[in-house]
Design an enzyme around this catalytic site. Structure first.
Site, short mmCIF file in Angstrom:
data_model
loop_
_atom_site.label_atom_id
_atom_site.label_comp_id
_atom_site.label_asym_id
_atom_site.label_seq_id
_atom_site.Cartn_x
_atom_site.Cartn_y
_atom_site.Cartn_z
N CYS A 119 31.02 41.18 39.48
CA CYS A 119 29.23 41.20 39.14
C CYS A 119 28.86 42.37 39.45
CB CYS A 119 28.55 40.06 39.75
SG CYS A 119 27.01 39.95 39.24
N HIS A 177 31.30 35.37 38.34
CA HIS A 177 31.51 35.11 39.70
C HIS A 177 32.68 34.16 39.84
CE1 HIS A 177 28.07 36.86 41.76
NE2 HIS A 177 27.64 36.66 40.73
N GLU A 180 34.08 33.09 42.40
CA GLU A 180 34.00 32.09 43.54
C GLU A 180 33.16 30.82 43.16
OE1 GLU A 180 30.67 34.83 44.10
OE2 GLU A 180 32.64 35.23 43.18
#
Length: 203
Positions: free
Chosen positions: A79, A181, A183
């Site tokens: 990001c 992202h 995660e």
């Protein structure tokens, strides 16, 4: 060990836990010397480009990032961490970045709602180790108002359309950058991190 750079911005613990979930030891580090001991490095982040650069420089982490990349260690920008790899950002005027890659970070200026938030597809432009085992057009989770405009089209590894196409993945050698992202991107996001971890383990 995979070093996750702590420069005061970003959901560091979430990234760390995601790596642990796929079987790789990751440590949140702020000390450049400790970062130098890592076999792979991750630069995550959310927030303002200028604040991020100020924090990196104040901690001496800008030099540590460049040294890690120069030694050939696998490096992943996530990001804002992707955007920081470029030469300059248009956020709040003009702010120099790390200058690892040629190009600019630009605000999404076309007629769409910003920030770009939610799930969207990534279409791969070339074969890279980070996307091994992931189908073309897979969906990942995005949250951003700026995008990278590479000065070298050979860097582009993935493209996403939100109103119009933009670069969502880059790669050159040992350096990878992703706008989404991993995660927060469920199984396929974890696969991205697993692939990175496996790349680190081979070094």
């Amino acid at each position: 060990m995979i070093a996750i750079i702590d420069y005061g911005m970003g959901n560091l613990r979430s990234v760390q836990k995601a790596f642990e979930r796929v079987g790789f030891r990751a440590e949140v580090v702020r000390d450049p010397a400790r970062m130098g001991q890592a076999r792979g490095v991750v630069l995550p982040g959310v927030g303002a480009f200028r604040d991020a650069m100020d924090n990196l420089i104040a901690a001496g982490l800008d030099r540590a990032v460049k040294e890690a990349i120069a030694t050939g260690k696998p490096f992943l920008g996530i990001c804002l961490g992707l955007q920081l790899l470029f030469e300059v950002s248009e956020e709040f005027g003009s702010t120099p970045g790390l200058g690892i890659f040629p190009g600019r970070v630009r605000r999404i200026h076309w007629e769409v709602k910003i920030p770009h938030m939610g799930w969207n597809q990534v279409f791969f432009q070339k074969e890279i180790s980070l996307t091994r085992g992931i189908p073309d057009g897979a969906t990942f989770y995005f949250v951003h108002s700026y995008y990278v405009d590479p000065g070298d089209q050979d860097l582009v590894a993935g493209v996403t359309t939100y109103g119009q196409p933009f670069t969502s993945m880059v790669n050159r050698g040992n350096v990878f950058g992703i706008q989404f992202h991993p995660e927060k991107s469920s199984t396929l996001g974890l696969k991205i991190l697993q692939n990175f971890g496996e790349l680190v383990a081979k070094c």
